[in-house]
Structures are given as structure tokens and as C-alpha cells.
Design a protein around this motif. Structure first.
Motif, PDB file in Angstrom:
ATOM      1  N   LYS A   6      56.144  14.230  26.412  1.00  0.00           N
ATOM      2  CA  LYS A   6      54.933  13.627  25.866  1.00  0.00           C
ATOM      3  C   LYS A   6      54.656  14.200  24.485  1.00  0.00           C
ATOM      4  O   LYS A   6      54.923  15.373  24.223  1.00  0.00           O
ATOM      5  CB  LYS A   6      53.741  13.948  26.760  1.00  0.00           C
ATOM      6  CG  LYS A   6      53.748  13.258  28.082  1.00  0.00           C
ATOM      7  CD  LYS A   6      52.478  13.637  28.840  1.00  0.00           C
ATOM      8  CE  LYS A   6      52.467  13.016  30.211  1.00  0.00           C
ATOM      9  NZ  LYS A   6      51.267  13.419  30.952  1.00  0.00           N
ATOM     10  N   GLU A  11      49.344  14.517  25.169  1.00  0.00           N
ATOM     11  CA  GLU A  11      48.959  15.648  26.019  1.00  0.00           C
ATOM     12  C   GLU A  11      47.456  15.910  25.917  1.00  0.00           C
ATOM     13  O   GLU A  11      46.802  16.165  26.934  1.00  0.00           O
ATOM     14  CB  GLU A  11      49.756  16.900  25.632  1.00  0.00           C
ATOM     15  CG  GLU A  11      51.199  16.831  26.077  1.00  0.00           C
ATOM     16  CD  GLU A  11      52.016  18.030  25.620  1.00  0.00           C
ATOM     17  OE1 GLU A  11      51.464  18.953  24.971  1.00  0.00           O
ATOM     18  OE2 GLU A  11      53.227  18.034  25.906  1.00  0.00           O
ATOM     19  N   ASP A  14      45.631  13.018  27.717  1.00  0.00           N
ATOM     20  CA  ASP A  14      45.806  13.170  29.170  1.00  0.00           C
ATOM     21  C   ASP A  14      44.910  14.285  29.716  1.00  0.00           C
ATOM     22  O   ASP A  14      44.301  14.139  30.780  1.00  0.00           O
ATOM     23  CB  ASP A  14      47.265  13.469  29.522  1.00  0.00           C
ATOM     24  CG  ASP A  14      48.174  12.254  29.391  1.00  0.00           C
ATOM     25  OD1 ASP A  14      47.665  11.124  29.193  1.00  0.00           O
ATOM     26  OD2 ASP A  14      49.402  12.437  29.474  1.00  0.00           O
ATOM     27  N   LYS A  15      44.819  15.387  28.991  1.00  0.00           N
ATOM     28  CA  LYS A  15      43.975  16.510  29.417  1.00  0.00           C
ATOM     29  C   LYS A  15      42.506  16.090  29.410  1.00  0.00           C
ATOM     30  O   LYS A  15      41.749  16.454  30.312  1.00  0.00           O
ATOM     31  CB  LYS A  15      44.199  17.705  28.488  1.00  0.00           C
ATOM     32  CG  LYS A  15      43.439  18.940  28.882  1.00  0.00           C
ATOM     33  CD  LYS A  15      43.789  20.088  27.940  1.00  0.00           C
ATOM     34  CE  LYS A  15      43.117  21.370  28.343  1.00  0.00           C
ATOM     35  NZ  LYS A  15      43.510  22.487  27.460  1.00  0.00           N
TER      36      LYS A  15
END
Length: 136
Positions: A6, A11, A14-15
Motif C-alpha cells: 500500500k 495507509e 486506512d488507519k
């Protein structure tokens, strides 16, 4: 064939999603730069004088209120588009099992891949627009 990992932008996004879905304010806030700016038309419902919050602490206070008001809040991502350090995320935000909004977040990340600017736009989904335009 080697799988590509990714991107740092993905990232971070997504977090951010995981933080909301886990109701983890610390995880959400780790995604933001200290000097981040948040534009959200819903801010006016809590702070009538503005649509924009500046600074990580102000954004955190706002998000803490949202998590208290909507303890079942969940995000269902629909699509993510990345260009350089910018990302456009389309998602449904569920404030309860049967209440959702169609949302687009535009993220501007700094060189450390933290959110520096975050603009939120709300709208009806295509399905809802079609249902509204039905004639009886």
C-alpha cells in the motif's frame, strides 16, 4: 509475481477508517498533522460561527463529540482515489444501523503523510436520487 504494498497515503486513509470503526480517537488523531484544518458543514451544528476547525486539538474535541452523539458510527469505504499526496475517499457513514449518509472526504497529506487539510462533502447516493424522482 511480487505484490506491491500500500502507498503511504492509502495507509493513512486506512488507519483513519479503522480509527472510526474502532471508535479509537487516538488512532484517528494520529492521522492528522498538528496544524491540520478540517472543513465540515456539520461543524456548524456544534460551533455555529464556523465551518472550519484549525489545529489537531480542536479537531479532536469535535470528533469526541461525534463519537459520543453517535456511539454506533461506522464507515464503509466505497472507493479511494490517490494522486500524489492527495486522496479522495467515497464512503457511507452509518450513524446507526439504518441511518447512513453518502460522504466524500478530500484529504491533503503533508510530506510525513499526515492529514494537513480535510474537506468533507455530504450528498445523496445515486439510488436515493432515483427514488426521490420516482413518480407515483
Amino acid at each position: 509475481m511480487e505484490k506491491k504494498g500500500k502507498s503511504p497515503v492509502q495507509e493513512t486513509v486506512d488507519k483513519w477508517i479503522e480509527g472510526w470503526n474502532e471508535h479509537d480517537i487516538q488512532k484517528i488523531m494520529e492521522c492528522y498533522a498538528d496544524t491540520a484544518e478540517l472543513y465540515d458543514p456539520k461543524i456548524k451544528e456544534i460551533y455555529p460561527e464556523t465551518l472550519t476547525l484549525v489545529g489537531k486539538e480542536n479537531i479532536k474535541k469535535y470528533y469526541e463529540i461525534i463519537l459520543k452523539v453517535f456511539p454506533q458510527i461506522k464507515i464503509q469505504p466505497l472507493g479511494l482515489w490517490i494522486k500524489g499526496h492527495d486522496a479522495l475517499l467515497e464512503y457511507y457513514i452509518y450513524t446507526s444501523e439504518d441511518a447512513k449518509a453518502d460522504v466524500i472526504s478530500k484529504f491533503y497529506l503533508n510530506k510525513e503523510y499526515q492529514i494537513q487539510g480535510h474537506f468533507i462533502y455530504y450528498g445523496l447516493s445515486y439510488k436515493e436520487v432515483k427514488e426521490e424522482n420516482k413518480t407515483e
